[in-house]
Design an enzyme around this catalytic site. Structure first.
Site, PDB file in Angstrom:
ATOM      1  N   GLU A  69       0.859  -1.200   0.000  1.00 55.34           N
ATOM      2  CA  GLU A  69       0.000   0.000   0.000  1.00 55.34           C
ATOM      3  C   GLU A  69       0.892   1.246   0.000  1.00 55.34           C
ATOM      4  O   GLU A  69       1.948   1.251   0.638  1.00 55.34           O
ATOM      5  CB  GLU A  69      -0.837  -0.025   1.293  1.00 55.34           C
ATOM      6  N   LYS A 115      -9.538   1.829  -1.880  1.00 59.16           N
ATOM      7  CA  LYS A 115      -9.778   1.293  -0.522  1.00 59.16           C
ATOM      8  C   LYS A 115     -11.180   1.628  -0.019  1.00 59.16           C
ATOM      9  O   LYS A 115     -11.611   2.789  -0.085  1.00 59.16           O
ATOM     10  CB  LYS A 115      -8.708   1.861   0.408  1.00 59.16           C
ATOM     11  N   CYS A 119      -4.897  -3.015   2.948  1.00 55.91           N
ATOM     12  CA  CYS A 119      -4.591  -2.926   4.380  1.00 55.91           C
ATOM     13  C   CYS A 119      -5.780  -3.172   5.304  1.00 55.91           C
ATOM     14  O   CYS A 119      -6.120  -4.302   5.593  1.00 55.91           O
ATOM     15  CB  CYS A 119      -3.924  -1.592   4.694  1.00 55.91           C
TER      16      CYS A 119
HETATM   17  N1  CDT Z   1      -2.995   1.460   6.468  1.00 53.75           N
HETATM   18  C1  CDT Z   1      -3.918   0.865   7.256  1.00 53.75           C
HETATM   19  O1  CDT Z   1      -5.051   0.667   6.866  1.00 53.75           O
HETATM   20  N2  CDT Z   1      -3.510   0.513   8.505  1.00 53.75           N
HETATM   21  C2  CDT Z   1      -4.408   0.014   9.486  1.00 53.75           C
HETATM   22  C3  CDT Z   1      -3.994   0.543  10.802  1.00 53.75           C
HETATM   23  C4  CDT Z   1      -5.135   0.735  11.656  1.00 53.75           C
HETATM   24  S1  CDT Z   1      -4.712   1.606  13.072  1.00 53.75           S
HETATM   25  C5  CDT Z   1      -5.317   3.127  12.823  1.00 53.75           C
HETATM   26  C6  CDT Z   1      -4.466  -1.508   9.556  1.00 53.75           C
HETATM   27  O2  CDT Z   1      -5.576  -2.040   9.682  1.00 53.75           O
HETATM   28  O3  CDT Z   1      -3.418  -2.158   9.551  1.00 53.75           O
END
Ligand code: CDT
Length: 307
Positions: free
Chosen positions: A47, A124, A169
């Site tokens: 990402e 996303k 993500c």
């Molecule tokens: N980039 C991303 O989506 N990261 C999230 C972090 C969540 S904490 C605010 C994840 O689910 O890994």
């Protein structure tokens, strides 16, 4: 007959704020070449693979953040990656921040076939973090300020000899992401991520980051009879440590390959897409066993309710 696809998870180590796009694209090309030397036909990058994870800073005037977004793909700076991939006959999946002509900002992943043709773009759906500046945090996770959640949902495309889907993500933590693709016969889900090891709202989750990452992707793979390729931007970026643990997961839920470092690293696996049918035709024969008539709340309701 087996439908074999050699896939690479091309993990990135940190990209610091001062690193320019040209140097990042050079790193991506290095990883692509390594993956090609290991016989990969599809290379999955993380990402936001072209920049540092900029939502960790809050910038009051969002137009001052425009330089972190791509307005075209490929662009003159990313073109060498597209050219090298086509020359090597390797496809790839790349995450980046997208700024559209209408001024909309998305967290986006693009899928490119071995002949250089763009197969699909995914934006996303589940955007984590917060909308406002939270000055008491050691670092921000202001994705909800920088990105609009996509309403386009989860598509699946005929590519690389199979049915390929994408998520980004935070999407990987939601069973609905996998299932919507599972219902379209997905055989391989490509997912880039940036996951800080420190979760500010609940530090008890910090030591479990690796476990939760494996838990969601391995169960999503098994419950939908699909490969899942999860690829991190890991390591310490601008003082914030992020999970690595990029992995290639089989439809059985088993781990086929996993990175050992938190830097630039390639792991590959030979994936027989026909393996998906073992699960899709037995325990997870959706047509035979699913009961959508009793799942109404899944689409009619957002938060939990005591009714
Ligand atoms: N980039 C991303 O989506 N990261 C999230 C972090 C969540 S904490 C605010 C994840 O689910 O890994």
């Amino acid at each position: 007959m087996a439908r074999l696809l050699n896939v690479a998870a091309a993990q990135l180590g940190p990209i610091q704020r001062a690193d320019d796009r040209k140097s990042v694209v050079a790193r991506l090309i290095d990883l692509l070449r390594i993956a090609h030397s290991q016989k990969a036909e599809l290379v999955v990058f993380p990402e936001l693979a072209l920049t540092t994870f900029f939502p960790r800073w809050f910038i009051d005037d969002i137009s001052q953040a425009d330089h972190w977004y791509e307005t075209q793909m490929p662009s003159p700076i990313t073109r060498p990656l597209f050219d090298e991939a086509k020359k090597l006959c390797v496809g790839f999946c790349l995450g980046y921040a997208e700024l559209t002509p209408k001024g909309e900002r998305f967290n986006t992943q693009i899928l490119v076939e071995r002949d250089g043709k763009v197969v699909a773009k995914y934006r996303k759906v589940h955007i984590p973090g917060h909308e406002q500046h939270e000055p008491d945090r050691p670092f921000q996770h202001a994705e909800r300020y920088y990105f609009k959640p996509s309403d386009e949902g989860f598509g699946v495309w005929n590519a690389f000899g199979g049915r390929v889907g994408m998520m980004i993500c935070h999407d990987r933590r939601w069973p609905e992401s996998y299932r919507v693709m599972g219902l379209q016969g997905v055989e391989m889900i490509l997912c880039g991520y940036n996951t800080p090891l420190q979760y500010i709202p609940d530090p008890t989750q910090d030591p479990l980051q690796g476990f939760h990452n494996a838990l969601v992707m391995q169960s999503g793979a098994y419950q939908n009879g699909t490969f899942v390729i999860g690829v991190a931007k890991g390591g310490i970026e601008e003082g914030v440590d992020s999970l690595a643990d990029s992995s290639i997961i089989a439809p059985s839920g088993e781990l086929l390959a996993k990175t050992a470092t938190s830097g630039d690293e390639v792991v590959t696996a030979s994936c027989d897409l026909d393996w998906c049918n073992n699960y899709k035709n037995t325990l997870f024969n959706f047509d035979r066993y699913r009961r959508p008539e009793v799942y109404g709340r899944i689409t009619s309701q957002r938060g939990s309710s005591l009714d």
